[in-house]
Design a protein around this motif. Structure first.
Motif, PDB file in Angstrom:
ATOM      1  N   ASN A  54      41.980  43.531  71.553  1.00 25.94           N
ATOM      2  CA  ASN A  54      40.772  44.155  71.026  1.00 25.94           C
ATOM      3  C   ASN A  54      40.500  43.740  69.586  1.00 25.94           C
ATOM      4  OD1 ASN A  54      39.605  45.582  73.090  1.00 25.94           O
ATOM      5  ND2 ASN A  54      41.108  47.199  72.955  1.00 25.94           N
ATOM      6  N   SER A  56      41.187  40.917  68.450  1.00 27.06           N
ATOM      7  CA  SER A  56      40.889  39.486  68.411  1.00 27.06           C
ATOM      8  C   SER A  56      39.544  39.139  69.002  1.00 27.06           C
ATOM      9  CB  SER A  56      41.977  38.716  69.160  1.00 27.06           C
ATOM     10  OG  SER A  56      41.787  38.858  70.543  1.00 27.06           O
ATOM     11  N   ILE A  57      38.772  40.121  69.453  1.00 28.13           N
ATOM     12  CA  ILE A  57      37.434  39.825  69.973  1.00 28.13           C
ATOM     13  C   ILE A  57      36.584  39.261  68.842  1.00 28.13           C
ATOM     14  CG2 ILE A  57      35.369  40.879  70.951  1.00 28.13           C
ATOM     15  CD1 ILE A  57      37.171  41.368  73.032  1.00 28.13           C
ATOM     16  N   ARG A  58      35.847  38.194  69.136  1.00 26.31           N
ATOM     17  CA  ARG A  58      35.216  37.457  68.040  1.00 26.31           C
ATOM     18  C   ARG A  58      33.904  38.080  67.589  1.00 26.31           C
ATOM     19  NH1 ARG A  58      35.884  32.171  71.248  1.00 26.31           N
ATOM     20  NH2 ARG A  58      38.081  31.709  70.950  1.00 26.31           N
ATOM     21  N   SER A  59      33.155  38.655  68.489  1.00 23.24           N
ATOM     22  CA  SER A  59      31.828  39.134  68.088  1.00 23.24           C
ATOM     23  C   SER A  59      31.791  40.644  68.126  1.00 23.24           C
ATOM     24  CB  SER A  59      30.758  38.557  69.009  1.00 23.24           C
ATOM     25  OG  SER A  59      30.968  39.005  70.314  1.00 23.24           O
ATOM     26  N   ILE A  61      28.961  43.998  67.544  1.00 22.97           N
ATOM     27  CA  ILE A  61      27.595  44.404  67.264  1.00 22.97           C
ATOM     28  C   ILE A  61      27.668  45.795  66.670  1.00 22.97           C
ATOM     29  CG2 ILE A  61      26.509  43.034  69.036  1.00 22.97           C
ATOM     30  CD1 ILE A  61      26.372  45.845  70.487  1.00 22.97           C
ATOM     31  N   THR A  62      26.686  46.122  65.895  1.00 20.79           N
ATOM     32  CA  THR A  62      26.707  47.430  65.260  1.00 20.79           C
ATOM     33  C   THR A  62      25.361  48.101  65.464  1.00 20.79           C
ATOM     34  OG1 THR A  62      26.835  48.562  63.173  1.00 20.79           O
ATOM     35  CG2 THR A  62      26.077  46.319  63.109  1.00 20.79           C
ATOM     36  N   HIS A  63      25.394  49.398  65.395  1.00 19.27           N
ATOM     37  CA  HIS A  63      24.155  50.162  65.539  1.00 19.27           C
ATOM     38  C   HIS A  63      23.823  50.903  64.261  1.00 19.27           C
ATOM     39  CE1 HIS A  63      23.809  49.485  69.855  1.00 19.27           C
ATOM     40  NE2 HIS A  63      25.103  49.583  69.883  1.00 19.27           N
ATOM     41  N   PRO A 216      33.210  56.749  73.769  1.00 19.21           N
ATOM     42  CA  PRO A 216      33.399  55.362  73.335  1.00 19.21           C
ATOM     43  C   PRO A 216      32.668  54.332  74.179  1.00 19.21           C
ATOM     44  CG  PRO A 216      35.474  56.360  74.018  1.00 19.21           C
ATOM     45  CD  PRO A 216      34.382  57.215  74.506  1.00 19.21           C
ATOM     46  N   THR A 217      31.632  54.720  74.911  1.00 19.34           N
ATOM     47  CA  THR A 217      30.930  53.767  75.772  1.00 19.34           C
ATOM     48  C   THR A 217      30.521  52.510  75.019  1.00 19.34           C
ATOM     49  OG1 THR A 217      30.047  55.628  76.982  1.00 19.34           O
ATOM     50  CG2 THR A 217      29.023  53.528  77.372  1.00 19.34           C
ATOM     51  N   GLU A 218      29.974  52.702  73.827  1.00 25.10           N
ATOM     52  CA  GLU A 218      29.433  51.569  73.087  1.00 25.10           C
ATOM     53  C   GLU A 218      30.487  50.887  72.231  1.00 25.10           C
ATOM     54  OE1 GLU A 218      26.102  50.089  72.339  1.00 25.10           O
ATOM     55  OE2 GLU A 218      26.137  50.633  74.429  1.00 25.10           O
ATOM     56  N   TYR A 219      31.656  51.480  72.077  1.00 30.31           N
ATOM     57  CA  TYR A 219      32.642  50.926  71.144  1.00 30.31           C
ATOM     58  C   TYR A 219      33.414  49.801  71.800  1.00 30.31           C
ATOM     59  CZ  TYR A 219      31.613  54.390  67.713  1.00 30.31           C
ATOM     60  OH  TYR A 219      30.961  55.134  66.782  1.00 30.31           O
ATOM     61  N   HIS A 220      33.602  48.730  71.061  1.00 33.71           N
ATOM     62  CA  HIS A 220      34.233  47.553  71.607  1.00 33.71           C
ATOM     63  C   HIS A 220      35.059  46.912  70.508  1.00 33.71           C
ATOM     64  CE1 HIS A 220      30.404  46.552  69.817  1.00 33.71           C
ATOM     65  NE2 HIS A 220      30.987  45.476  69.393  1.00 33.71           N
ATOM     66  N   LEU A 224      37.126  49.659  69.069  1.00 34.31           N
ATOM     67  CA  LEU A 224      37.963  50.208  70.128  1.00 34.31           C
ATOM     68  C   LEU A 224      39.433  50.121  69.745  1.00 34.31           C
ATOM     69  CD1 LEU A 224      37.627  51.419  72.935  1.00 34.31           C
ATOM     70  CD2 LEU A 224      38.095  49.196  73.861  1.00 34.31           C
TER      71      LEU A 224
END
Lengths: 302, 224, 175
Positions: A54, A56-59, A61-63, A216-220, A224
């Motif tokens: 988690n 190491s995910i490269r991209s 997005i934020t709200h 946490p639906t939108e959290y990545h 996350l």
């Protein structure tokens, strides 16, 4: 308070131990769940790998700003409980920053993370997040009622709001634990523990296969990862809170690990046996037996 | 029955039309869902970590923790429940199901893909975060399979999404899917699982293909 | 079953009666009398369950055949009422007032065959195909293979050999 580099170092070391123990404990509990379902289950090191993945995910997005702050508030909730929680009662290395009245602060921090998460998840704009958070807050409010009553009862019993003092008062043998001296508060507290540790009967809010995983639906990615780290810390410190309140605290790390494991296992054990409650069911459940036990515990020591 | 340009249908979704809304405070404001609800920024290419050792370690972690988006697109999704239940138990290999595209890395296109589903698949795929992999099950995704001449199912998935691993069969057994996962892990460890970057690089080509068959394109070009 | 058909025959102009099974019969009536017949079956004969509405494209006869399939749950018998409508002007009276679910069938037939049912709720909305702008795909003049080849980027076929010829050329090249 003077700045004490040694104390800070021990606190950070304790946080590291607690984080890793929490991740390992999560893996153990998922393995136990898998064995109950006759599966082999995840390898014991899976939570660390998930964490690395988690982060190491490269991209990302934020709200908006609150979306960033949500996981940070949640993490500060978990770390906040840790900071004011005495871990090992003997010596003064592992008392962290506990002081007179830390119990009130711990109670506050329990809700703090939840509220921060509510703000962040609301900013995410996903309707499931908003529904999940409203469910979570309404359930957590009712969990807090028997827990608070149990803590009030203990505070009256030991005439202190300091966790370290409560633990010290329980030293001197098995029969000195609050479990025996105040059984009603223990019962109410341990029933509330089922809710705060977030396992099966009361995990509708975060369960992946309910309304898709709620807050946490939108959290990545990193968000996350922060939430996962916090989950690991929170499980240990919640278990440590109940250990300190009812089961005589810990005098060394072995005792700490055994006791927190057993307290966490209590919620997992119940979760394996009982199916998930709907929110209105769990709300009414907490307002029945645990509430009555809590009231009895308070009245006994009035 | 002849179809010419004059009586071709127009696809305007009234839900996405620009409109004036009166708020609770009595002030009116313009709502333009196509701009307000979605972001239309193009996808970016995210280069791997410049230190090869770090990237290798991260790729190892990625290969050991594959989170699958729980979106069954066709008949092949019936092969997924045996995978996660005691008979095959892919949790052993670090494979888990996630219900939300934000947290998933692997998209299993399970079997035939109708045009209607493809639209949802594209939206879900674009919402996943950068290292993301597509696993295509069944001969339908390879060449159309038994639906090769259907008016409503696509023939080749790799014209619409970058596919990492194809698993042939109709349907592939869970063992074959596990073999496909192992192949995917090898690719990731070798640093070849760069489907997301491929998609970003060839974005115009993929979009042209997608728009050729999705006639009522009532969404932004890229909706993360 | 037979007595029922005879009884209906007195009122309606029924043709092509087929007794498929003891509890299933097919009857054909003209386009104008279909709704009268199924309303009669619903109101007086106890055919309260609507099973399905389907269509067959008889391109050679230049007609669409609509089949209304009804079921009588108390007697456990089925009756299928068929009618032929003109293929060049495919319009049929809507029957959604009898059973609500007929509106969905009619919406599907509008999309798949282009048969119009004026007044049926939502008949012009998309049913399965989203954004279809060609000939309705279930009509037989629609060449689905050609459409798929033009639209869906078909993968080139591998070279194949006739097994018999191939084996012969391999094993007995001198024959």
């Amino acid at each position: 308070m003077d700045f004490d580099i040694k104390r800070l170092g021990f606190t950070l070391l304790g946080l590291l131990i607690v984080l890793n123990w929490g991740l390992l404990m999560n893996a153990f509990m998922r393995k136990i769940g898998a064995r109950v379902a006759r599966r082999i289950g995840i390898p014991w090191h899976q939570p660390w790998i998930d964490l690395f993945k988690n982060y190491s995910i490269r991209s990302q997005i934020t709200h908006g700003l609150m979306f960033y702050l949500g996981p940070i508030f949640r993490l500060s909730g978990g770390v906040g409980i840790f900071l004011f929680m005495p871990m090992i009662i003997t010596g003064d290395h592992w008392l962290n920053y506990s002081f007179q009245g830390d119990l009130v602060l711990i109670m506050y921090f329990q809700f703090f993370g939840m509220l921060g998460m509510a703000l962040g998840a609301g900013e995410g704009g996903h309707p499931y997040s908003a529904i999940g958070i409203s469910r979570g807050l309404s359930q957590f409010t009712t969990i807090e009622v028997p827990l608070t009553l149990a803590i009030i009862s203990l505070a009256i019993q030991y005439d202190t709001l300091s966790l370290a003092d409560i633990v010290r008062a329980q030293q001197g043998g098995f029969m000195h634990w609050s479990m025996w001296t105040n059984p009603f508060a223990t019962a109410a507290g341990m029933l509330a523990a089922l809710g705060t540790l977030g396992h099966s009967p009361f995990n509708l809010v975060m369960a992946p296969n309910e309304i898709p995983i709620g807050p946490p639906t939108e959290y990545h990615s990193t968000f996350l990862g922060v939430l996962q780290s916090n989950g690991a810390i929170l499980h240990v410190v919640e278990a440590a809170l109940f250990m300190n309140l009812f089961f005589g605290g810990a005098t060394n790390w072995i005792e700490f690990i055994v006791k927190t494991f057993l307290i966490y296992f209590w919620s997992v054990f119940v979760g394996m046996v009982f199916p998930r409650f709907r929110i209105e069911q769990s709300v009414t459940w907490f307002l029945k037996v645990p509430l009555v036990l809590g009231v009895i515990a308070v009245v006994m020591f009035m | 029955m002849m179809v010419d340009d004059k009586n071709k249908k127009k696809f305007d979704n009234p839900h996405y039309a620009k409109r004036e809304v009166i708020g609770p405070d009595g002030k009116s404001f313009i709502v333009d869902p196509m701009n307000d609800y979605f972001c239309d920024a193009r996808p970016k290419v995210h280069e791997p970590n410049i230190i090869p050792a770090v990237e290798k370690f991260l790729n190892w972690a990625r290969s050991k923790s594959l989170w699958v988006l729980g979106f069954g697109t066709g008949c092949g999704s019936i092969e997924i429940p045996p995978l996660i239940t005691p008979r095959f138990d892919v949790f052993r290999f670090g494979i888990q199901m996630r219900p939300t595209p934000r947290q998933s890395n692997v998209f299993i296109i399970s079997g035939y893909l109708s045009v209607k589903t493809l639209k949802r698949v594209i939206r879900s795929y674009e919402q996943m975060q950068n290292p993301k992999y597509v696993l295509a099950l069944g001969s339908c995704t390879v060449n159309g399979g038994m639906y090769y001449d259907s008016y409503n199912t696509i023939n080749r998935l790799d014209y619409y999404l970058p596919v990492d691993v194809y698993i042939a069969g109709c349907m592939p057994r869970p063992e074959a899917i596990i073999a496909g996962f192992n192949k995917l892990k090898e690719l990731i460890r070798e640093g070849k699982g760069e489907g997301a970057n491929l998609y970003a690089k060839n974005f115009d080509w993929y979009k042209a293909n997608q728009k050729k068959i999705i006639k009522d394109w009532n969404m932004p070009d890229y909706n993360w | 079953m037979k007595s029922l058909i005879d009884k209906l025959g007195k009122t309606f102009d029924i043709k092509d009666i087929v007794y498929q099974r003891p509890n299933l019969a097919f009857v054909t009536v003209s386009k104008e009398h279909v709704l009268n017949l199924i309303t009669n079956l619903l109101d007086y004969e106890g055919f309260s369950h609507f099973v399905l509405l389907s269509c067959v494209d008889w391109i050679e006869d230049n007609a669409f055949q609509l089949t209304y399939f009804l079921n009588n749950p108390t007697l456990k018998i089925d009756i299928a009422v068929r009618c032929f409508i003109d293929r060049n002007n495919p319009t049929m009276t809507s029957a959604h007032h009898l059973w609500k679910q007929i509106a969905t069938y009619q919406r599907e037939l509008k999309e798949m065959y282009g048969i119009d049912f004026p007044g049926s709720p939502g008949v012009d909305e998309n049913f399965v195909l989203e954004g279809w702008d060609n000939i309705p795909p279930m009509r037989r003049e629609f060449d689905t293979k050609k459409y798929a080849e033009e639209t869906f980027f078909p993968r080139p076929r591998n070279k194949t050999n006739d097994p018999k010829e191939y084996m012969k050329s391999k094993m007995y090249p001198n024959d």
